[in-house]
Scaffold this motif. Sequence first.
Motif, PDB file in Angstrom:
ATOM      1  N   GLY A 248     -53.319  17.079   5.373  1.00 53.45           N
ATOM      2  CA  GLY A 248     -52.834  18.392   4.950  1.00 53.45           C
ATOM      3  C   GLY A 248     -53.278  18.687   3.521  1.00 53.45           C
ATOM      4  O   GLY A 248     -54.027  17.919   2.912  1.00 53.45           O
ATOM      5  N   ASP A 249     -52.785  19.788   2.983  1.00 54.31           N
ATOM      6  CA  ASP A 249     -53.210  20.236   1.658  1.00 54.31           C
ATOM      7  C   ASP A 249     -52.864  19.223   0.572  1.00 54.31           C
ATOM      8  O   ASP A 249     -53.478  19.184  -0.482  1.00 54.31           O
ATOM      9  N   HIS A 250     -51.838  18.404   0.824  1.00 54.47           N
ATOM     10  CA  HIS A 250     -51.408  17.477  -0.220  1.00 54.47           C
ATOM     11  C   HIS A 250     -51.827  16.039   0.091  1.00 54.47           C
ATOM     12  O   HIS A 250     -51.236  15.093  -0.408  1.00 54.47           O
ATOM     13  N   GLY A 251     -52.841  15.918   0.977  1.00 58.82           N
ATOM     14  CA  GLY A 251     -53.377  14.596   1.270  1.00 58.82           C
ATOM     15  C   GLY A 251     -52.553  13.818   2.282  1.00 58.82           C
ATOM     16  O   GLY A 251     -52.886  12.692   2.620  1.00 58.82           O
ATOM     17  N   GLU A 252     -51.470  14.417   2.788  1.00 60.21           N
ATOM     18  CA  GLU A 252     -50.636  13.701   3.754  1.00 60.21           C
ATOM     19  C   GLU A 252     -51.236  13.844   5.150  1.00 60.21           C
ATOM     20  O   GLU A 252     -51.931  14.811   5.428  1.00 60.21           O
ATOM     21  N   LYS A 253     -50.948  12.873   6.015  1.00 60.63           N
ATOM     22  CA  LYS A 253     -51.463  12.949   7.387  1.00 60.63           C
ATOM     23  C   LYS A 253     -50.849  14.142   8.099  1.00 60.63           C
ATOM     24  O   LYS A 253     -49.641  14.350   8.034  1.00 60.63           O
ATOM     25  N   LEU A 254     -51.709  14.918   8.754  1.00 51.78           N
ATOM     26  CA  LEU A 254     -51.218  16.066   9.512  1.00 51.78           C
ATOM     27  C   LEU A 254     -50.468  15.558  10.739  1.00 51.78           C
ATOM     28  O   LEU A 254     -51.009  14.806  11.534  1.00 51.78           O
ATOM     29  N   SER A 255     -49.223  15.956  10.866  1.00 54.28           N
ATOM     30  CA  SER A 255     -48.467  15.529  12.042  1.00 54.28           C
ATOM     31  C   SER A 255     -47.412  16.567  12.350  1.00 54.28           C
ATOM     32  O   SER A 255     -47.076  17.408  11.507  1.00 54.28           O
ATOM     33  N   LYS A 256     -46.895  16.481  13.583  1.00 53.05           N
ATOM     34  CA  LYS A 256     -45.851  17.410  13.975  1.00 53.05           C
ATOM     35  C   LYS A 256     -44.650  17.279  13.035  1.00 53.05           C
ATOM     36  O   LYS A 256     -44.004  18.254  12.697  1.00 53.05           O
ATOM     37  N   GLN A 257     -44.387  16.023  12.604  1.00 57.81           N
ATOM     38  CA  GLN A 257     -43.227  15.781  11.745  1.00 57.81           C
ATOM     39  C   GLN A 257     -43.348  16.530  10.424  1.00 57.81           C
ATOM     40  O   GLN A 257     -42.348  16.970   9.866  1.00 57.81           O
ATOM     41  N   ASN A 258     -44.570  16.649   9.895  1.00 57.10           N
ATOM     42  CA  ASN A 258     -44.656  17.381   8.631  1.00 57.10           C
ATOM     43  C   ASN A 258     -45.227  18.780   8.823  1.00 57.10           C
ATOM     44  O   ASN A 258     -45.885  19.338   7.930  1.00 57.10           O
ATOM     45  N   GLY A 259     -44.933  19.327   9.986  1.00 59.38           N
ATOM     46  CA  GLY A 259     -45.108  20.765  10.163  1.00 59.38           C
ATOM     47  C   GLY A 259     -46.495  21.237  10.539  1.00 59.38           C
ATOM     48  O   GLY A 259     -46.814  22.415  10.357  1.00 59.38           O
TER      49      GLY A 259
END
Length: 309
Positions: A248-259
Motif C-alpha cells: 500500500g501507500d505506506h509500504g504495508e502489505k495490501l490485504s483485506k485486513q488493511n482495507g
Amino acid sequence: MSATPAGYRGRFAPSPTGRLHAGSLVAALASWLDARAHGGAWLVRIEDVDRPRCVPGADHAILAQLAACGLSADEPPWWQSQREAAYAAALQRLVEAGWAYPCACTRQDIEAAWAARGVPRERHRGRPYPGTCRPEHGGLRGRAPRAWRLHAGRVIRALGLPVPLVWHDRRLGTQAQDVEAAVGDFVLRRADGLWAYQLAVVVDDAAQGITDVVRGEDLADNTPRQIVLQRALGLPTPRYLHTPLVCGDHGEKLSKQNGAQPLELRDAHAALDALAAAAAVLGLPGPAATRDASLHGWIAAWRQRWAAR
Ligand code: GLU
C-alpha cells in the motif's frame, strides 16, 4: 535448478473473506501462468475453513473475477468446507502415531506458563506453545480438551528431519526455519472446532495431486510447518514459489485486513488493467491489445523466466 515435475498441477487457494484485490490477483495470475507455462493443470480451491471470517457470496464473486480475467480452471473448484472428513482422518492418523495431542490451554494459561518460567509478559507474544499439555508432561490432567496440536519436536526427531528445516523456494532461494523453536506445537484443530489452515492445506494439496504451490510471499514462513506435516502424514512435498507482495501507500502489505479495495472488473478494459498491474508486480512486460493476447504473451515471458527454476 530443479527439474519440471511430470504432470504439473498447480492451484490458487483463496480464502473467501472478500473479493480479490490487487494483491490476491498477483498470486492468482502467477499460479495460472506457472501452470500454463508448464503445460500443466490449474485448479481453484476455496479455502473456507475459517467460517467466521468468510463473507457470504465471496466464493462465487472470486470465481467470477477469475473468469473475467480469463484465468480458467481445468477442474471444478473444491470447497474446504466439504472436506472435513479428510481433515478428521488426517488428525486421527497423527493422534494414533502419538504425533498430535489435545490441549486444554487458553491464551491466559499459555501466558501464565511463560510467566512461571520467568519470561516477561511483553515477550510472551509470538512465542511457541510452552508444551503444558504434552503427553509427557501429564497431558490434559483432567481438563477439557480445546485445540489439537502437532507434537512438532516428536515428529522432527522421529523422522530425523534436519534442524533447521531447509527448503527451497524457486524465487526466494534456500530458506530455513527451526520449526520447533520458531512455532513449536502448532494447532491442527482450533478450540472453536474449526480446522487449522496448516492441516487443511497440506491434506488438500496432496489430495489434489498438487506438484507446485505458487502463492504470496506472506505465506512463505508457513511452508516449513507444512513440510513437517507432509512428512508426518507421508505426503509428497510440492515445489514452492512465493510471489512478491503488493504494498500500500505506506509500504504495508495490501490485504483485506488493511482495507485493500476489491477489484471492480466491470468490463474487458478493467480486467486488462487489473491484470497488467499484477503482471507488472511479477516483472512481466506491459499488456498487449487484448486480454487474451496479453495472457498469451505473459505465458511466454513467464516460461522464459521461471520454467527452468
Ligand atoms: N487461503 C490462503 C489465503 O488466501 C492461501 C493458502 C495457500 O495458497 O496456501 O491466504
